[in-house]
Design a protein around this motif. Structure first.
Motif, PDB file in Angstrom:
ATOM      1  N   LEU A 154       0.832  -1.208   0.000  1.00  0.00           N
ATOM      2  CA  LEU A 154       0.000   0.000   0.000  1.00  0.00           C
ATOM      3  C   LEU A 154       0.865   1.256   0.000  1.00  0.00           C
ATOM      4  CD1 LEU A 154      -2.889  -0.951   2.476  1.00  0.00           C
ATOM      5  CD2 LEU A 154      -2.964  -0.848  -0.020  1.00  0.00           C
ATOM      6  N   GLU A 155       1.938   1.230   0.754  1.00  0.00           N
ATOM      7  CA  GLU A 155       2.830   2.390   0.779  1.00  0.00           C
ATOM      8  C   GLU A 155       3.452   2.629  -0.601  1.00  0.00           C
ATOM      9  OE1 GLU A 155       5.624   1.591   3.859  1.00  0.00           O
ATOM     10  OE2 GLU A 155       4.252   2.185   5.479  1.00  0.00           O
ATOM     11  N   GLY A 156       3.725   1.534  -1.323  1.00  0.00           N
ATOM     12  CA  GLY A 156       4.239   1.680  -2.681  1.00  0.00           C
ATOM     13  C   GLY A 156       3.224   2.302  -3.619  1.00  0.00           C
ATOM     14  N   LEU A 157       1.954   2.191  -3.291  1.00  0.00           N
ATOM     15  CA  LEU A 157       0.884   2.793  -4.087  1.00  0.00           C
ATOM     16  C   LEU A 157       0.516   4.192  -3.608  1.00  0.00           C
ATOM     17  CD1 LEU A 157      -1.450  -0.332  -4.412  1.00  0.00           C
ATOM     18  CD2 LEU A 157       0.050   0.624  -6.179  1.00  0.00           C
ATOM     19  N   GLY A 158       1.229   4.685  -2.592  1.00  0.00           N
ATOM     20  CA  GLY A 158       0.967   6.031  -2.078  1.00  0.00           C
ATOM     21  C   GLY A 158       0.027   6.060  -0.892  1.00  0.00           C
ATOM     22  N   VAL A 159      -0.346   4.895  -0.354  1.00  0.00           N
ATOM     23  CA  VAL A 159      -1.263   4.829   0.783  1.00  0.00           C
ATOM     24  C   VAL A 159      -0.451   4.716   2.071  1.00  0.00           C
ATOM     25  CG1 VAL A 159      -3.159   3.576   1.855  1.00  0.00           C
ATOM     26  CG2 VAL A 159      -3.011   3.719  -0.642  1.00  0.00           C
ATOM     27  N   LYS A 160      -0.741   5.595   3.032  1.00  0.00           N
ATOM     28  CA  LYS A 160      -0.025   5.581   4.309  1.00  0.00           C
ATOM     29  C   LYS A 160      -1.009   5.690   5.473  1.00  0.00           C
ATOM     30  CE  LYS A 160       4.215   7.697   2.516  1.00  0.00           C
ATOM     31  NZ  LYS A 160       5.175   8.827   2.639  1.00  0.00           N
ATOM     32  N   LYS A 161      -0.610   5.094   6.610  1.00  0.00           N
ATOM     33  CA  LYS A 161      -1.427   5.177   7.819  1.00  0.00           C
ATOM     34  C   LYS A 161      -1.257   6.550   8.455  1.00  0.00           C
ATOM     35  CE  LYS A 161      -1.343   1.795  10.696  1.00  0.00           C
ATOM     36  NZ  LYS A 161      -0.891   0.715  11.610  1.00  0.00           N
ATOM     37  N   ILE A 162      -2.332   7.047   9.045  1.00  0.00           N
ATOM     38  CA  ILE A 162      -2.273   8.307   9.778  1.00  0.00           C
ATOM     39  C   ILE A 162      -1.758   8.016  11.178  1.00  0.00           C
ATOM     40  CG2 ILE A 162      -3.614  10.207  10.727  1.00  0.00           C
ATOM     41  CD1 ILE A 162      -5.480   9.978   8.343  1.00  0.00           C
ATOM     42  N   ASP A 163      -0.711   8.727  11.568  1.00  0.00           N
ATOM     43  CA  ASP A 163      -0.091   8.493  12.874  1.00  0.00           C
ATOM     44  C   ASP A 163      -1.008   8.988  13.994  1.00  0.00           C
ATOM     45  OD1 ASP A 163       1.751   7.863  14.805  1.00  0.00           O
ATOM     46  OD2 ASP A 163       2.819   9.778  14.618  1.00  0.00           O
ATOM     47  N   THR A 164      -1.197   8.126  14.993  1.00  0.00           N
ATOM     48  CA  THR A 164      -2.034   8.500  16.141  1.00  0.00           C
ATOM     49  C   THR A 164      -1.324   8.252  17.477  1.00  0.00           C
ATOM     50  OG1 THR A 164      -3.041   6.285  16.134  1.00  0.00           O
ATOM     51  CG2 THR A 164      -4.181   8.020  14.911  1.00  0.00           C
ATOM     52  N   ASP A 165      -0.152   7.653  17.454  1.00  0.00           N
ATOM     53  CA  ASP A 165       0.550   7.333  18.704  1.00  0.00           C
ATOM     54  C   ASP A 165       1.043   8.609  19.383  1.00  0.00           C
ATOM     55  OD1 ASP A 165       0.117   4.674  18.198  1.00  0.00           O
ATOM     56  OD2 ASP A 165       2.096   4.339  17.296  1.00  0.00           O
ATOM     57  N   ASP A 166       0.406   8.942  20.522  1.00  0.00           N
ATOM     58  CA  ASP A 166       0.761  10.114  21.317  1.00  0.00           C
ATOM     59  C   ASP A 166       0.781  11.385  20.463  1.00  0.00           C
ATOM     60  OD1 ASP A 166       1.320  11.298  23.772  1.00  0.00           O
ATOM     61  OD2 ASP A 166       3.489  11.256  23.415  1.00  0.00           O
ATOM     62  N   ASN A 194      -1.409   9.682  -1.331  1.00  0.00           N
ATOM     63  CA  ASN A 194      -0.619  10.795  -1.877  1.00  0.00           C
ATOM     64  C   ASN A 194      -0.867  12.077  -1.087  1.00  0.00           C
ATOM     65  OD1 ASN A 194       0.426   9.121  -3.938  1.00  0.00           O
ATOM     66  ND2 ASN A 194      -1.378   9.516  -5.220  1.00  0.00           N
ATOM     67  N   ASP A 195      -0.799  11.941   0.254  1.00  0.00           N
ATOM     68  CA  ASP A 195      -0.953  13.046   1.212  1.00  0.00           C
ATOM     69  C   ASP A 195      -2.371  13.609   1.257  1.00  0.00           C
ATOM     70  OD1 ASP A 195       1.756  12.844   1.891  1.00  0.00           O
ATOM     71  OD2 ASP A 195       2.341  14.248   0.310  1.00  0.00           O
ATOM     72  N   LYS A 196      -3.319  12.951   0.659  1.00  0.00           N
ATOM     73  CA  LYS A 196      -4.722  13.366   0.747  1.00  0.00           C
ATOM     74  C   LYS A 196      -5.472  12.359   1.614  1.00  0.00           C
ATOM     75  CE  LYS A 196      -8.917  14.123  -1.948  1.00  0.00           C
ATOM     76  NZ  LYS A 196      -9.545  14.070  -3.283  1.00  0.00           N
ATOM     77  N   ASN A 252      -5.740  16.517  15.641  1.00  0.00           N
ATOM     78  CA  ASN A 252      -5.722  17.397  14.463  1.00  0.00           C
ATOM     79  C   ASN A 252      -6.961  17.099  13.631  1.00  0.00           C
ATOM     80  OD1 ASN A 252      -5.224  18.836  12.115  1.00  0.00           O
ATOM     81  ND2 ASN A 252      -3.058  18.298  12.028  1.00  0.00           N
ATOM     82  N   VAL A 253      -7.819  18.117  13.513  1.00  0.00           N
ATOM     83  CA  VAL A 253      -9.082  17.909  12.791  1.00  0.00           C
ATOM     84  C   VAL A 253      -8.850  17.599  11.319  1.00  0.00           C
ATOM     85  CG1 VAL A 253     -10.449  19.319  14.371  1.00  0.00           C
ATOM     86  CG2 VAL A 253      -9.301  20.401  12.422  1.00  0.00           C
ATOM     87  N   ASP A 254      -7.644  17.893  10.799  1.00  0.00           N
ATOM     88  CA  ASP A 254      -7.355  17.592   9.399  1.00  0.00           C
ATOM     89  C   ASP A 254      -7.129  16.107   9.168  1.00  0.00           C
ATOM     90  OD1 ASP A 254      -7.532  20.273   8.698  1.00  0.00           O
ATOM     91  OD2 ASP A 254      -5.395  20.649   9.063  1.00  0.00           O
ATOM     92  N   TYR A 255      -6.825  15.365  10.241  1.00  0.00           N
ATOM     93  CA  TYR A 255      -6.529  13.938  10.092  1.00  0.00           C
ATOM     94  C   TYR A 255      -7.351  13.050  11.031  1.00  0.00           C
ATOM     95  CZ  TYR A 255      -2.435  15.646   7.589  1.00  0.00           C
ATOM     96  OH  TYR A 255      -1.598  16.277   6.705  1.00  0.00           O
TER      97      TYR A 255
END
Length: 212
Positions: free
Chosen positions: A151-163, A199-201, A167-170
């Motif tokens: 998934l990361e190779g396709l531009g998909v990344k997990k949103i970090d939530t650890d501590d 891709n950062d969206k 952020n209302v944007d994420y």
């Protein structure tokens, strides 16, 4: 009259006649030159008059042309230009639609091709008859890690939530946890559902509990 006098008179008369003939020839040459100059001037005058006449006729033709015919001609020219522009825009629209469809199909093909190896691993894991829970768990963990990497190779990344700070944007707050202390106020306490970006969206917000 003496013979000598007669002879002198004859010579004088011959000289006078010769002088008169020369004068007449010179006068004739001058007249011819004058006539030539007059003819050239007349030709130039005629040409100038013809040019003026032609220009006058052209102006008269323009003035005599019907304004309605001029307007109709301009309308026809504008109509032709509009048809050309409409045809060009139609071709551009079709080309963009085709490129967009090819891009969507190509993107789907790329995604499926990248995921197929993960599916192969899952099929091999299901075909394994091992009863060892630790081995099964380890196999699932490896498949999961491989899938995340794909998934990361396709531009998909997990949103970090650890501590992380809320952020209302994420993040999407679905619960508030009181009494966590000042250091946990406004921070993510727990992630109920993982969020992802492409891709950062943001394509899915992370559902989290926030300390207050």
């Amino acid at each position: 009259m003496k013979p000598e006098e007669i002879k002198d008179n004859e010579e004088k008369e011959m000289n006078t006649n010769a002088a008169n003939e020369a004068a007449n020839e010179a006068a004739g040459a001058d007249c011819q030159k004058q006539d030539g100059k007059t003819s050239a001037a007349d030709d130039m005058a005629e040409k100038a008059e013809a040019a003026d006449s032609k220009a006058s006729k052209g102006e008269a033709a323009k003035e005599s042309k019907d304004p309605l015919d001029i307007a109709l001609g301009e309308i026809e020219e504008l109509k032709t230009k509009m048809l050309y522009m409409q045809a060009e825009f139609d071709n551009y629209r079709k080309r963009v639609m085709k490129e967009k469809a090819d891009l969507i199909l190509g993107g789907g093909e790329k995604t499926i091709t990248a995921i197929l190896p993960v599916i192969d691993d899952m099929e091999r894991a299901m075909a394994d008859n091992s009863d060892d829970p630790a081995a099964i768990k380890e196999g699932m963990k490896l498949i999961y890690q491989k899938f995340i990497k794909t998934l990361e190779g396709l531009g998909v990344k997990k949103i970090d939530t650890d501590d992380a700070d809320f952020n209302v944007d994420y993040h999407e707050a679905i619960a508030q946890v009181p009494g966590m202390g000042d250091d946990k106020s406004g921070k993510v306490i727990d992630c109920v559902q993982t969020g992802y970006t492409l891709n950062d969206k943001v394509i899915r917000f992370a559902k989290v509990a926030v300390g207050v």
